[in-house]
Design a protein around this motif. Structure first.
Motif, mmCIF file in Angstrom:
data_model
loop_
_atom_site.group_PDB
_atom_site.id
_atom_site.type_symbol
_atom_site.label_atom_id
_atom_site.label_comp_id
_atom_site.label_asym_id
_atom_site.label_seq_id
_atom_site.Cartn_x
_atom_site.Cartn_y
_atom_site.Cartn_z
ATOM 1 N N HIS A 107 0.867 -1.180 0.000
ATOM 2 C CA HIS A 107 0.000 0.000 0.000
ATOM 3 C C HIS A 107 0.905 1.232 0.000
ATOM 4 C CE1 HIS A 107 -3.143 -2.843 1.306
ATOM 5 N NE2 HIS A 107 -2.211 -3.306 2.125
ATOM 6 N N VAL A 108 0.687 2.115 -0.956
ATOM 7 C CA VAL A 108 1.548 3.288 -1.111
ATOM 8 C C VAL A 108 0.699 4.556 -1.058
ATOM 9 C CG1 VAL A 108 3.295 4.409 -2.535
ATOM 10 C CG2 VAL A 108 3.052 1.911 -2.607
ATOM 11 N N LEU A 109 1.073 5.460 -0.172
ATOM 12 C CA LEU A 109 0.411 6.762 -0.090
ATOM 13 C C LEU A 109 1.279 7.751 -0.861
ATOM 14 C CD1 LEU A 109 -1.814 8.579 0.969
ATOM 15 C CD2 LEU A 109 -0.547 8.805 3.120
ATOM 16 N N GLY A 117 1.656 -5.813 3.867
ATOM 17 C CA GLY A 117 0.969 -6.705 4.796
ATOM 18 C C GLY A 117 -0.487 -6.318 4.971
ATOM 19 N N SER A 118 -1.061 -6.765 6.082
ATOM 20 C CA SER A 118 -2.482 -6.553 6.352
ATOM 21 C C SER A 118 -2.757 -5.106 6.751
ATOM 22 C CB SER A 118 -2.937 -7.499 7.471
ATOM 23 O OG SER A 118 -4.281 -7.271 7.808
ATOM 24 N N LEU A 119 -3.439 -4.388 5.887
ATOM 25 C CA LEU A 119 -3.780 -2.991 6.171
ATOM 26 C C LEU A 119 -5.017 -2.593 5.385
ATOM 27 C CD1 LEU A 119 -2.868 -0.184 7.458
ATOM 28 C CD2 LEU A 119 -1.949 0.315 5.186
ATOM 29 N N LYS A 120 -5.949 -1.945 6.071
ATOM 30 C CA LYS A 120 -7.069 -1.303 5.402
ATOM 31 C C LYS A 120 -6.737 0.181 5.394
ATOM 32 C CE LYS A 120 -12.066 -0.631 5.541
ATOM 33 N NZ LYS A 120 -13.332 -0.897 6.283
ATOM 34 N N PRO A 121 -6.259 0.700 4.242
ATOM 35 C CA PRO A 121 -5.810 2.096 4.208
ATOM 36 C C PRO A 121 -6.857 3.050 4.766
ATOM 37 C CG PRO A 121 -5.216 0.995 2.174
ATOM 38 C CD PRO A 121 -6.111 0.052 2.926
ATOM 39 N N PRO A 122 -6.460 3.898 5.707
ATOM 40 C CA PRO A 122 -7.408 4.839 6.305
ATOM 41 C C PRO A 122 -7.670 6.037 5.397
ATOM 42 C CG PRO A 122 -5.241 5.202 7.219
ATOM 43 C CD PRO A 122 -5.126 4.002 6.314
ATOM 44 N N PHE A 123 -8.569 6.886 5.834
ATOM 45 C CA PHE A 123 -8.887 8.113 5.116
ATOM 46 C C PHE A 123 -7.638 8.990 5.045
ATOM 47 C CE2 PHE A 123 -10.649 12.463 4.940
ATOM 48 C CZ PHE A 123 -11.495 12.327 3.847
ATOM 49 N N HIS A 177 -2.420 4.677 10.217
ATOM 50 C CA HIS A 177 -3.317 4.026 11.175
ATOM 51 C C HIS A 177 -4.096 5.085 11.958
ATOM 52 C CE1 HIS A 177 -0.446 0.818 10.338
ATOM 53 N NE2 HIS A 177 -1.332 -0.036 10.815
ATOM 54 N N ASP A 178 -5.401 5.056 11.842
ATOM 55 C CA ASP A 178 -6.243 5.984 12.603
ATOM 56 C C ASP A 178 -6.660 5.293 13.900
ATOM 57 O OD1 ASP A 178 -7.943 7.849 13.601
ATOM 58 O OD2 ASP A 178 -9.152 8.077 11.787
ATOM 59 N N PHE A 179 -5.811 5.412 14.921
ATOM 60 C CA PHE A 179 -6.072 4.710 16.180
ATOM 61 C C PHE A 179 -7.314 5.236 16.896
ATOM 62 C CE2 PHE A 179 -1.440 3.905 15.715
ATOM 63 C CZ PHE A 179 -1.496 2.518 15.717
ATOM 64 N N SER A 180 -7.712 6.457 16.597
ATOM 65 C CA SER A 180 -8.892 7.026 17.257
ATOM 66 C C SER A 180 -10.172 6.298 16.867
ATOM 67 C CB SER A 180 -9.027 8.513 16.909
ATOM 68 O OG SER A 180 -9.317 8.685 15.528
ATOM 69 N N LYS A 181 -10.131 5.556 15.759
ATOM 70 C CA LYS A 181 -11.322 4.846 15.297
ATOM 71 C C LYS A 181 -11.213 3.336 15.500
ATOM 72 C CE LYS A 181 -12.644 8.320 11.878
ATOM 73 N NZ LYS A 181 -12.954 8.598 10.447
ATOM 74 N N ARG A 182 -10.272 2.908 16.334
ATOM 75 C CA ARG A 182 -10.086 1.469 16.538
ATOM 76 C C ARG A 182 -10.675 0.986 17.866
ATOM 77 N NH1 ARG A 182 -6.061 0.323 12.361
ATOM 78 N NH2 ARG A 182 -5.954 -1.879 12.896
ATOM 79 N N SER A 225 -2.997 0.523 -3.852
ATOM 80 C CA SER A 225 -2.711 -0.810 -3.313
ATOM 81 C C SER A 225 -2.631 -1.834 -4.436
ATOM 82 C CB SER A 225 -3.802 -1.226 -2.318
ATOM 83 O OG SER A 225 -3.890 -0.309 -1.244
ATOM 84 N N GLY A 226 -1.790 -2.832 -4.240
ATOM 85 C CA GLY A 226 -1.660 -3.876 -5.249
ATOM 86 C C GLY A 226 -0.528 -4.826 -4.916
ATOM 87 N N THR A 227 -0.130 -5.600 -5.910
ATOM 88 C CA THR A 227 0.945 -6.578 -5.744
ATOM 89 C C THR A 227 2.270 -5.983 -6.212
ATOM 90 O OG1 THR A 227 -0.604 -8.400 -6.100
ATOM 91 C CG2 THR A 227 1.735 -8.882 -6.374
ATOM 92 N N LEU A 228 3.296 -6.127 -5.406
ATOM 93 C CA LEU A 228 4.604 -5.573 -5.750
ATOM 94 C C LEU A 228 5.283 -6.420 -6.822
ATOM 95 C CD1 LEU A 228 6.685 -3.356 -4.921
ATOM 96 C CD2 LEU A 228 7.759 -5.110 -3.491
ATOM 97 N N LYS A 229 5.828 -5.735 -7.840
ATOM 98 C CA LYS A 229 6.541 -6.423 -8.917
ATOM 99 C C LYS A 229 7.920 -5.802 -9.100
ATOM 100 C CE LYS A 229 2.270 -7.353 -11.504
ATOM 101 N NZ LYS A 229 1.542 -7.111 -12.782
#
Length: 243
Positions: free
Chosen positions: A89-91, A119-125, A218-223, A139-143
């Protein structure tokens, strides 16, 4: 005999009603909680559960980990060490294909890269400040491309060096938890016994202390978990008891 039978029936019904009332208040004392803590003690697992002791703003907590508790281990690695085929995942800002002099072509690229996570990540806002700069999650597969000299994700070349820092998120078992680890924890806190506060853990994240991009990744305020519904009391008083 009749009196004995009626007395026994009364006892059974009383116990049943008592059990029902107890079940209804199972979650009455707890409340959703999340925060940063330090692991003080890791006890040996017993069956499907394990107890660890942590300390944070709420003082010392006895935390129960179960098979349903999500445990993530964060670590920092270089982009060159991310295995091809990994989810990434790349911002960053998207740049369309460029055409140079003499017919030169430059493929679509991700530039102004702010953060990379594998790894496991749901990209936040995306924070408003970064949105204004045109940054978005890709997001995608690294090549590997250009004989391994460059990296590609979702058709975009990564406009950064192979030494760029990447946050690796790995789902692990509780056996990876160690004393003195700084972790983010969320779950259901019970403070009814001030001397023995407990927490039923939903999620635990062992954080990478040198990662400076957590506000973006990571938006920890919403976890903090949602309140659990109290168990229904299915027992009903019967006005037509046979006595």
């Amino acid at each position: 005999m009749t009196r004995f039978f009626m007395g026994t029936l009364w006892l059974v019904l009383t116990l049943a009603l008592g059990i029902g009332a107890s079940s209804a208040s199972v979650f009455a004392e707890e409340k959703p909680y999340s925060g940063l803590v330090t692991i003080q003690k890791v006890n040996k697992a017993e069956g499907a559960q394990q107890i660890i002791e942590v300390k944070g703003k709420k003082g010392t907590l006895q935390v129960t980990l179960s098979n349903e508790t999500v445990i993530d281990l964060h670590a920092l690695i270089s982009l060159k060490d991310v295995e091809p085929g990994s989810t990434i995942h790349v911002l960053a800002k998207k740049q369309a294909e460029q055409h140079g002099s003499g017919g030169a072509r430059y493929p679509p690229m991700l530039v102004q890269i702010h953060a990379i996570v594998t790894g496991s990540l749901k990209p936040p806002f995306v924070p408003e400040k970064l949105q204004e700069q045109g940054l978005t999650w890709v997001s995608g597969t690294l090549k590997q491309v250009e004989n391994g000299r460059e990296r590609d994700v979702d058709g975009y070349r990564l406009g950064t060096s192979l030494g760029t820092e990447v946050l690796k998120v790995e789902r692990v078992k509780s056996s990876k938890l160690k004393k003195r680890m700084k972790v983010f924890i969320s779950g259901y806190l019970d403070e009814s016994d001030r001397k023995n506060k407990t927490l039923d853990a939903v999620e635990l994240i062992s954080m990478a202390q040198r990662w400076k991009k957590y506000p973006s990744t990571h938006d920890f305020s919403k976890r903090t978990p949602k309140p659990r519904k109290k168990k229904k009391d299915d027992s009903k008083e019967d006005d037509d008891l046979p006595f």
